[in-house]
Design a protein around this motif. Sequence first.
Motif, mmCIF file in Angstrom:
data_model
loop_
_atom_site.group_PDB
_atom_site.id
_atom_site.type_symbol
_atom_site.label_atom_id
_atom_site.label_comp_id
_atom_site.label_asym_id
_atom_site.label_seq_id
_atom_site.Cartn_x
_atom_site.Cartn_y
_atom_site.Cartn_z
ATOM 1 N N LEU A 183 -0.763 4.473 -1.843
ATOM 2 C CA LEU A 183 0.410 4.471 -2.714
ATOM 3 C C LEU A 183 1.697 4.616 -1.917
ATOM 4 O O LEU A 183 2.706 3.977 -2.217
ATOM 5 C CB LEU A 183 0.289 5.587 -3.748
ATOM 6 C CG LEU A 183 -0.857 5.443 -4.766
ATOM 7 C CD1 LEU A 183 -0.932 6.673 -5.653
ATOM 8 C CD2 LEU A 183 -0.662 4.192 -5.608
ATOM 9 N N VAL A 184 1.677 5.448 -0.907
ATOM 10 C CA VAL A 184 2.854 5.601 -0.053
ATOM 11 C C VAL A 184 3.152 4.276 0.645
ATOM 12 O O VAL A 184 4.309 3.862 0.770
ATOM 13 C CB VAL A 184 2.627 6.735 0.974
ATOM 14 C CG1 VAL A 184 3.751 6.773 2.000
ATOM 15 C CG2 VAL A 184 2.528 8.076 0.258
ATOM 16 N N LEU A 185 2.109 3.617 1.090
ATOM 17 C CA LEU A 185 2.291 2.331 1.752
ATOM 18 C C LEU A 185 2.887 1.300 0.794
ATOM 19 O O LEU A 185 3.656 0.430 1.213
ATOM 20 C CB LEU A 185 0.936 1.840 2.273
ATOM 21 C CG LEU A 185 0.942 0.708 3.301
ATOM 22 C CD1 LEU A 185 1.634 1.153 4.582
ATOM 23 C CD2 LEU A 185 -0.482 0.270 3.608
ATOM 24 N N LEU A 186 2.562 1.407 -0.485
ATOM 25 C CA LEU A 186 3.106 0.493 -1.487
ATOM 26 C C LEU A 186 4.538 0.840 -1.880
ATOM 27 O O LEU A 186 5.177 0.071 -2.594
ATOM 28 C CB LEU A 186 2.221 0.510 -2.739
ATOM 29 C CG LEU A 186 0.854 -0.179 -2.609
ATOM 30 C CD1 LEU A 186 -0.013 0.139 -3.810
ATOM 31 C CD2 LEU A 186 1.025 -1.682 -2.459
ATOM 32 N N GLY A 187 5.028 1.998 -1.453
ATOM 33 C CA GLY A 187 6.391 2.380 -1.767
ATOM 34 C C GLY A 187 6.520 3.439 -2.829
ATOM 35 O O GLY A 187 7.630 3.808 -3.203
ATOM 36 N N TYR A 188 5.404 3.980 -3.333
ATOM 37 C CA TYR A 188 5.455 5.034 -4.344
ATOM 38 C C TYR A 188 5.551 6.377 -3.631
ATOM 39 O O TYR A 188 4.562 7.092 -3.489
ATOM 40 C CB TYR A 188 4.224 4.988 -5.231
ATOM 41 C CG TYR A 188 4.136 3.773 -6.115
ATOM 42 C CD1 TYR A 188 4.787 3.735 -7.348
ATOM 43 C CD2 TYR A 188 3.407 2.660 -5.712
ATOM 44 C CE1 TYR A 188 4.702 2.608 -8.157
ATOM 45 C CE2 TYR A 188 3.325 1.531 -6.511
ATOM 46 C CZ TYR A 188 3.977 1.516 -7.742
ATOM 47 O OH TYR A 188 3.893 0.401 -8.537
ATOM 48 N N LYS A 189 6.752 6.750 -3.225
ATOM 49 C CA LYS A 189 6.907 7.964 -2.439
ATOM 50 C C LYS A 189 7.460 9.128 -3.261
ATOM 51 O O LYS A 189 7.659 10.209 -2.749
ATOM 52 C CB LYS A 189 7.833 7.685 -1.251
ATOM 53 C CG LYS A 189 7.255 6.662 -0.287
ATOM 54 C CD LYS A 189 8.108 6.493 0.954
ATOM 55 C CE LYS A 189 7.464 5.488 1.900
ATOM 56 N NZ LYS A 189 8.259 5.313 3.134
#
Length: 558
Positions: A368-374
């Motif tokens: 998810l972090v890699l997808l931009g959901y930070k």
Amino acid sequence: MRKDDHRRFWFLFLFVSVSVCLFVLSRPAGPGTPSPDSAFGTAAPSYNPAERILAPGGAETSATQPGPIRIPAAPRYGRSQLQGAAAYVYDTVLAALAADPAAESVDLSPDREVTQADATCGFNVFLNDFPECFWLTGGFRSSINGSSHFLNMTFNRLFSAEELPAAQARFSAAAAQLLEGLSGSPYEVALTLHDRVAAHITYKSGTHDQTAYGAIAEGQAVCAGYVRAYQFLLSQAGIRGYYLSGTADNGTSPDVSHAWLMMWLDEDTCVFTDITWDDPGDSLFHRYFCLSLAEMSADHAFDAKYVRLPECSHDGWDYFSRGLGFTLTEHGQAIPVRYLTETGPDTYTAVFRTENTGLINSAIRPTLVLLGYKNALSCAYTTSNSHVSYEYHLTIRVVGGVKESEAPPESSAQAPETSAPPTDPAPTQPPETSAPPTDPAPTQPPETSAPPTAPAPTQDPPTQPPETSAPPTDPAPTQGLPAQPSETSAPEPTEMPVIPPSGTEANDPVQTSAPDPSVPAQDSPAGPDAVSLLMMTALIAAALIAVLIVLRVLLKRR
């Protein structure tokens, strides 16, 4: 210096200048086009199924106007493994059916002293080589002489001579649709047909379930039908294959009767595919596509009663080794973006393999972090896995999160026109981290409440007719799928807790493996732009002028 000399030099100067400029401008902007080779290998010419599947018929024969099945007269792999009377039976049957596919019997010479074992072996190996002879069940009747040698063989058939032309037409028409538009390397063609056949067939018992006809024309079969259909379609695309049977460990029983395929991607590369186990239900898997002999032998045992397997030690051809799927090996490892498919708003699916199911949960947050959901969010996910394998289909649905690229600008970062400095630093904190989500209920979507399941038959009925006087020939596999759907072994749908903002846990890496393959490799520096071209042209022109001046000075001294 004479006027004619002046004209010659100026003409030469203009000609060379224009030639150099055209050469520079015609160069490509980059270092060159990428290699056409892909993970599949060198591309092959496009393939027209009408050239192979249908009988000769000139302009009247096409993929939309199928004719009768043609049996090639050339022997295939199985024949190379036979000797003596068994080879004679194989050759006799092949010659008769190549001349007339509707032939109902063959005569055997008493001088060849064909025994029951010879007839059974030769006929079974022939059928394992030629799946297009779907109307032959594998059984036959014979008459013998006083020495118990076979004098003839009368085939048991699924279709009578009158029914056969219509059955062949239906089979050819359905096969032509599955073969339509094939192109690419042998690996690409084999993968395309693997997926088409798995999507086309439903695992179900029936009258023709052991045959390519049942799989292709009727769309239902068990393991034997799956394999024979795939083998036939590959043969039409120029890829050799041989039908294998034996036992396999399906996770419930270690020795269920089963069938799979041996095939050659080229003259030297031999691999194995179990297309039945790659189609356990509603999901399509590739765990058993193009494995080496050692990999397939981990849970498949070939019955070498009639033929021997060649040396097939070709590793690196499976779906994941070719880079078409991801392998999860470390705790906290993110699934690269190129293996993720966005299937809906904030919903993603991924295909990967792992031998440790405990790694799946730890991969969610880094992904998810890699997808931009930070920012703070929660999500729900489900998995389904192919049975007795380590391939998983993961579906992630994000609830309450906003991608970093979609988040509105923070007020404290956009205030240069404010007359007084901001007195409240609170807005610099992400507003969604002030309190965790208060309603976790939506984090479990109704459609992911349980992995998809698909009932699978457990028994394949035998195909040997009761009237066969000879003992049953190579019995068809009796079990192609395990009794329980494969998805039951996957983790239950899990709701993740609220994830704090990125950076609050230093020991939770985003990616602990090699550099993210989802990020495309940077191309070589681009070619010269317009300014560079003008500068190069000017420098070349100046050099030519200098050469011209020197030549003129030298000529004047003459």
